[in-house]
Design a protein around this motif. Sequence first.
Motif, PDB file in Angstrom:
ATOM      1  N   ASN A   1       0.723  -1.205  -0.002  1.00 44.29           N
ATOM      2  CA  ASN A   1      -0.098   0.084  -0.102  1.00 44.29           C
ATOM      3  C   ASN A   1       0.908   1.289   0.089  1.00 44.29           C
ATOM      4  N   PHE A   2       2.114   1.291   0.068  1.00 43.08           N
ATOM      5  CA  PHE A   2       2.990   2.514   0.281  1.00 43.08           C
ATOM      6  C   PHE A   2       3.112   3.010  -1.177  1.00 43.08           C
ATOM      7  N   LYS A   3       2.825   4.019  -1.174  1.00 43.29           N
ATOM      8  CA  LYS A   3       3.015   4.858  -2.582  1.00 43.29           C
ATOM      9  C   LYS A   3       3.549   6.227  -2.621  1.00 43.29           C
ATOM     10  N   GLU A   4       3.931   6.623  -3.712  1.00 46.17           N
ATOM     11  CA  GLU A   4       4.364   8.082  -3.862  1.00 46.17           C
ATOM     12  C   GLU A   4       3.319   8.930  -3.453  1.00 46.17           C
ATOM     13  N   ASP A   5       3.520  10.132  -2.973  1.00 47.83           N
ATOM     14  CA  ASP A   5       2.575  11.079  -2.366  1.00 47.83           C
ATOM     15  C   ASP A   5       2.069  11.717  -3.439  1.00 47.83           C
ATOM     16  N   GLN A   6       0.645  11.558  -3.858  1.00 52.82           N
ATOM     17  CA  GLN A   6       0.167  12.219  -4.807  1.00 52.82           C
ATOM     18  C   GLN A   6      -1.104  13.445  -4.422  1.00 52.82           C
ATOM     19  N   ARG A   7      -0.989  13.814  -3.142  1.00 54.61           N
ATOM     20  CA  ARG A   7      -1.819  14.470  -2.640  1.00 54.61           C
ATOM     21  C   ARG A   7      -1.240  16.190  -2.982  1.00 54.61           C
ATOM     22  N   ALA A   8      -2.267  16.887  -2.785  1.00 56.18           N
ATOM     23  CA  ALA A   8      -1.840  18.587  -3.331  1.00 56.18           C
ATOM     24  C   ALA A   8      -1.214  19.071  -2.140  1.00 56.18           C
ATOM     25  N   ALA A   9      -0.430  20.025  -2.512  1.00 57.41           N
ATOM     26  CA  ALA A   9       0.660  21.070  -1.575  1.00 57.41           C
ATOM     27  C   ALA A   9      -0.313  21.616  -0.248  1.00 57.41           C
ATOM     28  N   GLY A  10      -1.582  21.915  -0.752  1.00 64.00           N
ATOM     29  CA  GLY A  10      -2.634  22.556   0.136  1.00 64.00           C
ATOM     30  C   GLY A  10      -2.779  21.380   1.321  1.00 64.00           C
ATOM     31  N   ASP A  11      -2.633  20.176   1.108  1.00 66.69           N
ATOM     32  CA  ASP A  11      -2.942  19.050   2.025  1.00 66.69           C
ATOM     33  C   ASP A  11      -1.588  18.714   2.958  1.00 66.69           C
ATOM     34  N   GLY A  12      -0.828  19.657   2.813  1.00 66.83           N
ATOM     35  CA  GLY A  12       0.451  19.314   3.685  1.00 66.83           C
ATOM     36  C   GLY A  12       1.457  18.606   2.972  1.00 66.83           C
ATOM     37  N   VAL A  13       1.568  18.609   1.773  1.00 70.97           N
ATOM     38  CA  VAL A  13       2.660  17.914   1.246  1.00 70.97           C
ATOM     39  C   VAL A  13       3.474  18.929   0.685  1.00 70.97           C
ATOM     40  N   ALA A  14       4.968  18.796   1.123  1.00 71.65           N
ATOM     41  CA  ALA A  14       5.859  19.889   0.844  1.00 71.65           C
ATOM     42  C   ALA A  14       6.161  19.777  -0.551  1.00 71.65           C
ATOM     43  N   ARG A  15       6.232  20.777  -1.194  1.00 71.12           N
ATOM     44  CA  ARG A  15       6.460  20.872  -2.635  1.00 71.12           C
ATOM     45  C   ARG A  15       7.446  21.787  -3.153  1.00 71.12           C
ATOM     46  N   ASP A  16       8.317  21.807  -4.038  1.00 74.44           N
ATOM     47  CA  ASP A  16       9.218  22.796  -4.691  1.00 74.44           C
ATOM     48  C   ASP A  16       8.436  23.792  -5.510  1.00 74.44           C
ATOM     49  N   GLU A  17       9.282  24.764  -5.832  1.00 74.74           N
ATOM     50  CA  GLU A  17       8.469  25.673  -6.842  1.00 74.74           C
ATOM     51  C   GLU A  17       7.880  25.499  -8.122  1.00 74.74           C
ATOM     52  N   ASN A  18       8.347  24.144  -8.486  1.00 76.36           N
ATOM     53  CA  ASN A  18       7.730  23.760  -9.612  1.00 76.36           C
ATOM     54  C   ASN A  18       6.618  22.573  -9.440  1.00 76.36           C
ATOM     55  N   GLY A  19       6.198  22.611  -8.069  1.00 77.71           N
ATOM     56  CA  GLY A  19       5.196  21.752  -7.527  1.00 77.71           C
ATOM     57  C   GLY A  19       5.618  20.209  -7.572  1.00 77.71           C
ATOM     58  N   LYS A  20       6.748  20.079  -7.575  1.00 76.03           N
ATOM     59  CA  LYS A  20       7.196  18.472  -7.295  1.00 76.03           C
ATOM     60  C   LYS A  20       7.408  18.386  -5.882  1.00 76.03           C
ATOM     61  N   SER A  21       7.294  16.981  -5.482  1.00 73.51           N
ATOM     62  CA  SER A  21       7.355  16.784  -3.792  1.00 73.51           C
ATOM     63  C   SER A  21       8.888  16.870  -3.607  1.00 73.51           C
ATOM     64  N   ILE A  22       9.220  17.332  -2.309  1.00 70.07           N
ATOM     65  CA  ILE A  22      10.487  17.286  -2.189  1.00 70.07           C
ATOM     66  C   ILE A  22      10.896  16.242  -1.120  1.00 70.07           C
ATOM     67  N   SER A  23       9.855  15.253  -1.115  1.00 75.62           N
ATOM     68  CA  SER A  23      10.186  13.861  -0.305  1.00 75.62           C
ATOM     69  C   SER A  23      10.363  12.772  -1.416  1.00 75.62           C
ATOM     70  N   ASN A  24      11.390  12.230  -1.176  1.00 74.83           N
ATOM     71  CA  ASN A  24      11.524  11.085  -2.151  1.00 74.83           C
ATOM     72  C   ASN A  24      11.455   9.992  -1.426  1.00 74.83           C
ATOM     73  N   SER A  25      10.260   9.272  -1.366  1.00 73.61           N
ATOM     74  CA  SER A  25       9.890   8.235  -0.182  1.00 73.61           C
ATOM     75  C   SER A  25       8.417   7.784  -0.816  1.00 73.61           C
ATOM     76  N   THR A  26       7.876   6.613   0.069  1.00 72.27           N
ATOM     77  CA  THR A  26       6.484   6.175  -0.448  1.00 72.27           C
ATOM     78  C   THR A  26       5.954   6.314   1.041  1.00 72.27           C
ATOM     79  N   ARG A  27       4.726   6.406   1.080  1.00 69.76           N
ATOM     80  CA  ARG A  27       3.712   6.629   2.137  1.00 69.76           C
ATOM     81  C   ARG A  27       2.504   5.783   2.472  1.00 69.76           C
ATOM     82  N   ILE A  28       2.012   5.691   3.655  1.00 68.29           N
ATOM     83  CA  ILE A  28       0.593   5.367   3.924  1.00 68.29           C
ATOM     84  C   ILE A  28      -0.022   6.335   4.895  1.00 68.29           C
TER      85      ILE A  28
END
Length: 206
Positions: A39-66
Amino acid sequence: MKFTVCDEDKVFPYLIVDDLYSNNEQKLIWEELRFHKNNFKEDQRAAGDGVARDENGKSISNSTRIYLDDIYGDNRQDSNILNFYKKIISPEVKEAYRHTTPSWRLFEITNHDRSQVSYYENEGDYKEHFDKYMHTCLIWFYKEPKRFTGGDLTFTQSKKIVECKHNRMVLFPSYYLHAVDEVTMEYKYRGKGLGRYCLTHFYNKG
């Protein structure tokens, strides 16, 4: 549990708790992690949902999550992790945190939390960021002996590095800037769940 108050830097103190979970608690947590291994997947949630992203909208976390709250909903009693994490707000931890940071007062009035588990394998890291909550608790799990290098936590403002150790907890105010150093694994260990798990609990006041 073994407590270490890290307050050499008076501006950004934090608490370390080693040997947080008993052997039996660890065993049951590992069972839950194995159950969710697919069930561990790359984070697809939006930045407004608490996902940290760079200026290009790319996640700055290189991990999978549940996300445990999304998985269990009102059935939190079915999660070993969500049963055992009550240790974080135990009297012993609260007392140690009172001697760590003036922000302990805010920790004690929190009444809402969110929980997730992140998994890091080779080249996994998390660039500098802060969390949108009041307090952040990180608990590291990995199969011993450790089959990777890196994965330490760096508080980037104070330049303090916390070594990633199995069953170690770090508790700190969420506004501290922090980052996860890159994980390196030999090819033969990859894809087998032998990397770095981070059980993360965020605390807030609703």
